[in-house]
Design an enzyme around this catalytic site. Structure first.
Site, mmCIF file in Angstrom:
data_model
loop_
_atom_site.group_PDB
_atom_site.id
_atom_site.type_symbol
_atom_site.label_atom_id
_atom_site.label_comp_id
_atom_site.label_asym_id
_atom_site.label_seq_id
_atom_site.Cartn_x
_atom_site.Cartn_y
_atom_site.Cartn_z
ATOM 1 N N GLU A 286 0.883 -1.170 0.000
ATOM 2 C CA GLU A 286 0.000 0.000 0.000
ATOM 3 C C GLU A 286 0.914 1.211 0.000
ATOM 4 O OE1 GLU A 286 -1.705 3.083 0.316
ATOM 5 O OE2 GLU A 286 -1.655 2.744 2.476
ATOM 6 N N CYS A 320 -2.585 8.222 3.831
ATOM 7 C CA CYS A 320 -2.573 7.927 2.400
ATOM 8 C C CYS A 320 -3.935 8.193 1.785
ATOM 9 C CB CYS A 320 -2.137 6.491 2.151
ATOM 10 S SG CYS A 320 -2.997 5.285 3.171
#
Length: 515
Positions: A286, A320
């Site tokens: 990720e 994020c």
């Protein structure tokens, strides 16, 4: 029978009793600062002689603790311990492995405010952000334990007369887990226990910004009854032990959360087959985002402004999933911008130890310098309408910043800043709104604010992100409710907290018996 999963509730800090309890936890943690935390390899606590010092980003001279740093020799020792432990851990029943996770969840739940207080001190998280981080860690433990029980029997396949076919899942081997600073309990715990409950053994290398929280979690896993060697705690340099373990022929998979640059480096290194390696390594990654809150022309203006501000400035934009881009229809652009600026200027920036603080510091000097440099770029690319200032004297504080009238291809519209900076961009139609929303290298989260059902349905089809949110913020995914992971340069779309996440840590095996 698998018991139903229900996510951990957040603490209501408007209740005076809860507020007092959290203040008590902060006092307790303050009394524990400065401790030394050793490595954990094969159940043995090892002091390496080299340390990683962890400091409070809100009070940068305050030492949270020191953690021993592993070198290549100790990393190899940990690898051998993990390989040895895998020989028996893979044979533990799913129920027994799940029980360890459920016990760990119960321990953290009892000490919830204590763990959240460590997040306040070490990561600079305000109360609500810290509480949500701890709740998410509990959720991962509870959810993955139950998911493992669901997967225990494998999946149904057809059999013919005189034949019995079975399709089941078996663990991979030794995994290297490299976790980030921004969710130093939730993501670190989630990526670690997903690997463990599926029967793998783990080498855990947490962020050097937040290693004390990780050390505390490892202690909980020991207390919950995890056998020695299954989880080995080896903080250290990414360039030294990170590369060494990614390259190692006995590493079976790498689970990484962090920057695009490091993620791509890991992906490339893991692709190479080294002498003695008999598999292709799996990478679960990720790697960030450049996420957009899109505001349609008939949107609720207050909802739009709130969605933009809270998506962009939660935990100082160090998510994020943070909404660092607002793309707004030109007919309501000025109205939404005005509301967003007003709301931004109402946010309280300061010590995360104070209950009223909405936004604390960024994580360290390097992050501060990077974000401030992007603000200077933003001033050249658009119009500064809020924030724009920083003060690193006591801690790494930056005001929540809005840059208006930014072109769609501007740097602050395209590059991940990972800080409290939102770029506002104007669009003239729903076609252009969606076109701009999709014009980055990333594809993690996005929000679409609209009352128009046709446009909402278009967004569902055309807004190319792993997590799309309609009429709300683009942050705040809940385990088991909004499985989380993105497209393109946001990573491998490994949906954490989702029904197929554990499968990434296993391999399928078909057994066919003829009678």
């Amino acid at each position: 029978m698998v018991t139903a999963y229900k996510h951990e509730p957040l603490t209501d800090f408007t209740v005076e009793e809860n507020k007092r309890a959290f203040m008590g936890a902060l006092k307790k943690v303050n009394r524990q600062l400065g401790k030394e935390y050793p490595l954990l390899i094969n159940g043995q606590r090892i002091t390496s002689g080299e340390v990683i010092a962890s400091y409070n980003p809100a009070r940068k001279t305050e030492l949270i603790g020191t953690v021993s740093a592993a070198n290549k020799e100790l990393a190899e020792q940990a690898m051998q311990a993990a390989l040895s432990a895998f020989s028996f851990w893979k044979n533990w029943s799913p129920e027994a492995r799940a029980h360890v996770l459920l016990k760990a969840a119960a321990i953290i739940r009892r000490r919830k405010h204590e763990f959240s207080a460590y997040l306040v001190k070490e990561a600079g998280k305000p109360w609500k952000e810290a509480d949500a981080d701890t709740a998410e860690a509990i959720d991962f433990l509870e959810y993955y334990a139950r998911q493992m029980l669901c997967l225990e029997g494998g999946a149904p396949v057809n059999s013919r007369e005189g034949e019995n076919n079975q399709y089941g899942y078996i663990p991979l081997g030794v995994g290297v887990v490299i976790s980030p600073f921004n969710f130093p309990l939730a993501i670190m715990a989630g990526t670690t226990v997903a690997a463990i409950v599926t029967g793998n053994t783990v080498l855990l290398k947490p962020s050097n910004n937040t290693p004390v929280v990780a050390a505390k979690f490892v202690e909980v896993m020991e207390e919950a009854g995890l056998p020695k060697g299954v989880l080995n705690f080896i903080p250290g340099s990414g360039a030294e032990i990170g590369d060494y373990l990614v390259d190692h022929p006995k590493t079976r998979f790498v689970s990484f959360t962090g920057s695009r640059e490091v993620g791509c480096r890991i992906y490339e290194r893991a692709a190479k087959v080294h002498p003695g390696q008999i598999w292709l390594k799996r990478v679960i990654a990720e790697m960030g985002g450049k996420d957009t809150v899109v505001v349609d022309e008939d949107a609720n203006l207050d909802l739009a402004a709130a969605s933009i501000v809270y998506s962009g400035f939660g935990f100082s934009g160090q998510k994020c999933s943070a909404g660092s881009r607002a793309v707004v229809h030109e007919k309501i652009y000025e109205q939404v911008l005005e509301r967003a600026v007003k709301l931004t200027k109402s946010l309280t920036v300061g010590s995360p130890e104070e209950a009223e603080t909405y936004m604390g510091p960024v994580i360290d000097q390097a992050a501060y310098n990077k974000i401030m440099s992007y603000i200077e770029i933003g001033k050249e690319e658009g119009r500064l309408v809020a924030g724009g200032e920083g003060n690193p004297e006591r801690g790494f504080f930056i005001q929540p910043t809005i840059i208006a009238d930014v072109k769609e291809k501007a740097r602050i519209m395209q590059e991940e800043i990972f800080g409290p900076v939102i770029a506002f961009c104007k669009a003239g139609s729903v076609d252009q709104l969606l076109e701009i929303a999709n014009n980055t290298d990333y594809g993690l989260t996005g929000a679409f604010i609209s009352k128009n059902r046709d446009h909402i349905e278009r967004a569902k089809r055309e807004f190319h992100v792993g997590n799309l949110y309609i009429n709300r913020t683009c942050t705040g995914a809940i385990v088991g409710y909004q499985p989380f992971g993105g497209f393109q340069m946001s990573g491998t779309d490994s949906k954490a907290g989702g029904p197929d996440y554990l499968l990434l840590h296993m391999q399928a095996q078909t057994v066919s018996e003829t009678y």
